[in-house]
Write a protein that holds these residues in place. Structure first.
Motif, mmCIF file in Angstrom:
data_model
loop_
_atom_site.group_PDB
_atom_site.id
_atom_site.type_symbol
_atom_site.label_atom_id
_atom_site.label_comp_id
_atom_site.label_asym_id
_atom_site.label_seq_id
_atom_site.Cartn_x
_atom_site.Cartn_y
_atom_site.Cartn_z
ATOM 1 N N TYR A 128 0.839 -1.212 0.000
ATOM 2 C CA TYR A 128 0.000 0.000 0.000
ATOM 3 C C TYR A 128 0.868 1.255 0.000
ATOM 4 N N GLN A 129 1.943 1.191 0.797
ATOM 5 C CA GLN A 129 2.879 2.320 0.834
ATOM 6 C C GLN A 129 3.482 2.556 -0.550
ATOM 7 N N ARG A 130 3.878 1.439 -1.177
ATOM 8 C CA ARG A 130 4.499 1.551 -2.507
ATOM 9 C C ARG A 130 3.522 2.125 -3.521
ATOM 10 N N ALA A 131 2.295 1.570 -3.510
ATOM 11 C CA ALA A 131 1.288 2.033 -4.472
ATOM 12 C C ALA A 131 1.007 3.515 -4.243
ATOM 13 N N SER A 132 0.918 3.901 -2.976
ATOM 14 C CA SER A 132 0.625 5.294 -2.663
ATOM 15 C C SER A 132 1.733 6.199 -3.216
ATOM 16 N N ALA A 133 2.991 5.780 -3.025
ATOM 17 C CA ALA A 133 4.113 6.583 -3.526
ATOM 18 C C ALA A 133 4.103 6.642 -5.052
ATOM 19 N N ALA A 134 3.821 5.493 -5.697
ATOM 20 C CA ALA A 134 3.806 5.467 -7.170
ATOM 21 C C ALA A 134 2.721 6.410 -7.691
ATOM 22 N N LEU A 135 1.581 6.457 -6.989
ATOM 23 C CA LEU A 135 0.486 7.304 -7.462
ATOM 24 C C LEU A 135 0.748 8.775 -7.141
ATOM 25 N N PHE A 136 1.545 9.012 -6.121
ATOM 26 C CA PHE A 136 2.001 10.387 -5.877
ATOM 27 C C PHE A 136 2.788 10.866 -7.096
ATOM 28 N N PHE A 137 3.721 10.009 -7.571
ATOM 29 C CA PHE A 137 4.526 10.409 -8.728
ATOM 30 C C PHE A 137 3.715 10.430 -10.022
ATOM 31 N N ALA A 138 2.611 9.662 -10.071
ATOM 32 C CA ALA A 138 1.768 9.690 -11.274
ATOM 33 C C ALA A 138 1.073 11.039 -11.403
ATOM 34 N N GLY A 139 0.962 11.782 -10.293
ATOM 35 C CA GLY A 139 0.421 13.142 -10.343
ATOM 36 C C GLY A 139 -1.024 13.174 -10.808
ATOM 37 N N ILE A 140 -1.316 14.046 -11.793
ATOM 38 C CA ILE A 140 -2.692 14.175 -12.254
ATOM 39 C C ILE A 140 -2.836 13.556 -13.641
ATOM 40 N N SER A 141 -2.000 12.544 -13.909
ATOM 41 C CA SER A 141 -1.914 12.037 -15.276
ATOM 42 C C SER A 141 -3.066 11.136 -15.676
ATOM 43 N N GLY A 142 -3.988 10.840 -14.773
ATOM 44 C CA GLY A 142 -5.073 9.941 -15.153
ATOM 45 C C GLY A 142 -4.573 8.527 -15.345
ATOM 46 N N TRP A 143 -3.818 8.016 -14.365
ATOM 47 C CA TRP A 143 -3.234 6.679 -14.421
ATOM 48 C C TRP A 143 -4.322 5.605 -14.394
ATOM 49 N N GLN A 144 -3.964 4.429 -14.853
ATOM 50 C CA GLN A 144 -4.871 3.276 -14.802
ATOM 51 C C GLN A 144 -4.367 2.336 -13.714
ATOM 52 N N PRO A 145 -5.270 1.733 -12.924
ATOM 53 C CA PRO A 145 -4.833 0.846 -11.836
ATOM 54 C C PRO A 145 -3.835 -0.226 -12.288
ATOM 55 N N ASP A 146 -4.031 -0.778 -13.506
ATOM 56 C CA ASP A 146 -3.140 -1.845 -13.978
ATOM 57 C C ASP A 146 -1.672 -1.440 -13.974
ATOM 58 N N GLU A 147 -1.418 -0.138 -14.144
ATOM 59 C CA GLU A 147 -0.030 0.320 -14.187
ATOM 60 C C GLU A 147 0.705 0.050 -12.880
ATOM 61 N N LEU A 148 -0.047 -0.138 -11.792
ATOM 62 C CA LEU A 148 0.613 -0.332 -10.497
ATOM 63 C C LEU A 148 1.468 -1.587 -10.480
ATOM 64 N N SER A 149 1.163 -2.535 -11.336
ATOM 65 C CA SER A 149 2.001 -3.724 -11.407
ATOM 66 C C SER A 149 3.381 -3.342 -11.927
ATOM 67 N N ARG A 150 3.418 -2.502 -12.948
ATOM 68 C CA ARG A 150 4.693 -2.062 -13.522
ATOM 69 C C ARG A 150 5.399 -1.041 -12.632
ATOM 70 N N THR A 151 4.646 -0.141 -12.012
ATOM 71 C CA THR A 151 5.278 0.973 -11.311
ATOM 72 C C THR A 151 5.529 0.713 -9.833
ATOM 73 N N ALA A 152 4.865 -0.336 -9.257
ATOM 74 C CA ALA A 152 5.066 -0.570 -7.826
ATOM 75 C C ALA A 152 5.044 -2.049 -7.462
ATOM 76 N N GLY A 153 5.005 -2.930 -8.473
ATOM 77 C CA GLY A 153 5.010 -4.367 -8.190
ATOM 78 C C GLY A 153 3.776 -4.816 -7.432
ATOM 79 N N ILE A 154 2.622 -4.240 -7.773
ATOM 80 C CA ILE A 154 1.383 -4.569 -7.060
ATOM 81 C C ILE A 154 0.656 -5.701 -7.781
ATOM 82 N N ALA A 155 0.304 -6.756 -7.013
ATOM 83 C CA ALA A 155 -0.310 -7.930 -7.632
ATOM 84 C C ALA A 155 -1.796 -7.699 -7.912
ATOM 85 N N ASP A 156 -2.506 -6.981 -7.046
ATOM 86 C CA ASP A 156 -3.948 -6.765 -7.241
ATOM 87 C C ASP A 156 -4.246 -5.263 -7.291
ATOM 88 N N PRO A 157 -3.913 -4.638 -8.431
ATOM 89 C CA PRO A 157 -3.954 -3.182 -8.541
ATOM 90 C C PRO A 157 -5.321 -2.559 -8.209
#
Ligand SMILES: Nc1nc2c(ncn2[C@@H]2O[C@H](COP(=O)(O)OP(=O)(O)OP(=O)(O)O)[C@@H](O)[C@H]2O)c(=O)[nH]1
Ligand SMILES: [Mg+2]
Length: 648
Positions: free
Chosen positions: A385-414
């Protein structure tokens, strides 16, 4: 079912790696004429060994110091290491360097082999074994078995098979190996063209699986390719998966377009970037400290790129130290969260460190900005959760997709992780349209609030008489974000928290601009409205004063304020028109004077349906601002091109 793993050799030149693989598999992995002539390995060689339930795809690497880069492109995809030391030569520079590379690549398991045991006596081999034990202490091989072999006599080969089989079982259990599901990814280590078939690429499959007929993407570049045919160790296959060596025949691409270093992956899985945020470890064997801005050779997957290292919170890292850094690459590269990398110095070319990618598509961070560096550190957290939160902080206002969390934070269930972050308040949902929501990290919104405050404060300073700043003017300052909905959400939040007042007439920062009492606020609105309704014959200051029941003394000030805000237009010290009335006057006159004939004062008075008392000062004002010009008794348009349609 067989478990597939990749085994890689490592060790100094001539220590018997290739001979050992030949003795184990019957395959001579040195295929090139130059390799045969010189008796050394230059390029990667490949063989296969089945041991019980485990099938090992073997990558044999060169030991020559000039070919460490080739070794790196082979070592990048392996699960198990076979560290080879010949006792007659003992521990040598590339024994150390290869071991360091495997350590930096975060390898978890391996076996040590003392080869050429027919060439040394047992006492001597005991001494070398002790030296090797000392070398690997504190590394992933600290408890690895050491096996004595001879490729010439066959000594120890059966024992080695047994030990390898056990090590493979252990490696197969490790959670790193569970990557057969998920997107396909293979770093390309060779490309060539086969007559009648076209382009072939080879590599060690790192995750997922691929079938004949699939369409994948070559990255960087996003080039779509179709899988025309597959081979695994010279056998035709319908499918290849994680842990296998694969030769893949591609349709839709010439082999000149692909190089070692490119990756073959499921579409959208990898995102090329020239900037990575990383955790960087400087090897204790590095000859000198690593200074900020040092240029290095970066080995990432099978790719090799020049890179500049920006150390985020220190000016240099001593050998053995680690820190957070950003790598500015000479070209695009693809990476995923936690992917290991190695760096080598420019000259002399030697391995000086490595680490793990934390943000695979980073934005530039200014050095010593502790909040941002803390978020980079949070990307290294064990807590998803900490990792995902940090990755989404860096994603900013870019309109990220949850699936990206696997690539950007190693999250298994984005998806469920993102939902949990909304519950925790780390993420705030913003409606950008009736049907679309954007989730933005609360710290990103906080940063935006601060920026809005800064810009508003500046605009207030530039316009000291204005109570409010036009919303459009404020929004303009945030055009670069290309996200007006997000800026409006920030304004809504700030208004709700009382930081700003936001009305039809504009935005005001609390405590900024001229401060009016409640009564004065009511009075100024009344004055503006009275003047608006009076059209071209408005009351003067004295009249406005006498109409006011309270705060009569403030009337001149309030009128000046309404003028500064653009509601009123000053004709002279006593006469103010509403801006709407003034626009109407200009429109009407521009239309009536369009024939170039000119109008007398009394004609103008009639057209405007007002008295001389108002017509005279209005006409004088229009002359003054260069809208009309006097010609004898007549007034004409100063600029005849100005018509009702295109007035200034
Ligand atoms: N006597 C003896 N000679 C060996 C043995 N293993 C390898 N050799 C010899 O050592 C030399 C180097 O062997 P290679 O297997 O090519 O060594 P390598 O580690 O693959 O070398 P590079 O790939 O160039 O780093 C060759 O001449 C082999 O015949 C062994 O067990 N006993
Ligand atoms: Mg060799």
């Amino acid at each position: 079912m067989l478990t597939d793993l990749i085994l890689g050799t490592a060790g100094h030149i001539d220590h018997g790696k290739t001979s050992l693989i030949r003795a184990l598999t019957g395959v001579d992995t040195d295929r090139l004429p130059e390799e045969k002539k010189r008796g050394i390995t230059i390029e990667l060689g490949f063989a296969e060994l089945v041991l019980g339930d485990v099938r090992l795809g073997i990558v044999d690497v060169p030991g020559h110091e000039r070919f460490v880069r080739n070794m790196l492109s082979g070592a990048t995809g392996i699960d198990l290491a076979l560290l080879v030391v010949a006792p007659d030569d003992s521990v040598k520079p590339q024994t150390r360097e290869h071991l360091e590379i495997l350590r930096l690549l975060d390898l978890a398991a391996g076996v040590i082999v003392l080869t050429k045991c027919d060439l040394a006596d047992a006492d001597w081999i005991d001494l070398v074994e002790a030296e090797v034990r000392e070398l690997v202490a504190d590394t992933f091989l600290a408890d690895a078995p050491i096996v004595r072999t001879s490729a010439t006599t066959g000594q120890g080969l059966d024992g080695l098979r047994g030990v390898l089989s056990e090590a493979a079982e252990v490696a197969a259990q490790s959670d790193r190996i569970e990557r057969r599901a998920g997107p396909f990814r293979m770093a390309i280590d060779r490309t060539f063209s086969v007559d009648g078939h076209g382009t072939v690429v080879t590599g060690s499959v790192q995750s997922g699986q691929a079938r004949v007929g699939d369409t994948l993407t070559i990255e960087p570049g996003g080039l779509p390719v179709r899988l025309r045919g597959l081979q695994n160790h010279d056998r035709t296959a319908e499918e290849v998966h994680r842990g296998q060596r694969a030769a893949i025949n591609l349709a839709g691409v010439h082999h000149d377009e692909i190089d070692r270093g490119h990756e073959l992956a499921s579409a959208g899985h990898l995102v090329p970037s020239k900037l990575l945020s990383v955790r960087l470890n400087v090897s204790s064997s590095a000859p000198r400290p690593l200074k900020n801005r040092t240029r290095v050779r970066l080995h990432l997957g099978t790719a090799e790129l020049m890179s500049s290292v920006v150390l985020l919170s220190t000016d240099q890292l001593q050998p053995g130290e680690s820190g957070y850094a950003q790598l500015f690459l000479s070209g695009q590269a693809v990476a995923t969260w936690n992917q290991p990398f190695v760096i080598r110095s420019e000259s002399p070319v030697t391995t000086i460190g490595g680490g793990a990618v934390l943000d695979p598509s980073a934005k530039k961070i200014r050095r010593n900005v502790t909040e941002k560096i803390a978020m980079v550190a949070q990307l290294a957290s064990k807590d998803p959760y900490q990792r995902a939160s940090a990755a989404l902080f860096f994603a900013g206002i870019s309109g990220w997709q949850p699936d990206e969390l696997s690539r950007t934070a190693g999250i298994a269930d984005p998806a469920s992780t993102a939902a949990a972050l909304i519950d925790r308040g780390d993420l705030v949902e913003i409606a950008v349209s009736p049907t679309r929501k954007l989730s933005v990290h609360s710290l990103v919104l906080g940063e935006l609030c601060q920026q809005v405050e800064k810009v508003l404060r500046r605009l207030h300073q530039q316009n000291p008489l204005q109570r409010t700043i036009q919303t459009a003017r404020l929004m303009q300052s945030f055009d670069y974000l290309k996200a007006p909905a997000v800026v409006k959400a920030v304004l809504t939040r700030m208004a709700a928290e009382g930081q700003i007042r936001w009305t039809e007439s504009g935005v005001a920062l609390s405590g900024c601009g001229p401060q009016l009492s409640k009564r004065e606020q009511i009075l100024i609105e009344e004055i503006i409205e009275t003047i608006r309704q009076a059209g071209v014959s408005p009351p003067g200051i004295a009249e406005l004063k006498s109409q006011a029941t309270k705060n009569q003394a403030s009337v001149p000030q309030l009128v000046a304020l309404a003028e500064a805000e653009g509601h009123l237009v000053r004709i002279n010290d006593d006469l103010f028109l509403h801006s709407e009335a003034f626009d109407r006057i200009k429109n009407t006159l521009a239309e009536r004077m369009a024939d170039g004939q000119g109008l007398t004062l009394s004609q103008i008075r009639e057209i405007l349906e007002t008295s001389r008392k108002f017509a005279v000062p209005i006409c004088e004002h229009l002359d003054r601002i260069g809208f009309t010009r006097r010609e004898g008794d007549l007034r004409v348009l100063a600029d005849p091109a100005v018509t009702a349609l295109n007035r200034p």
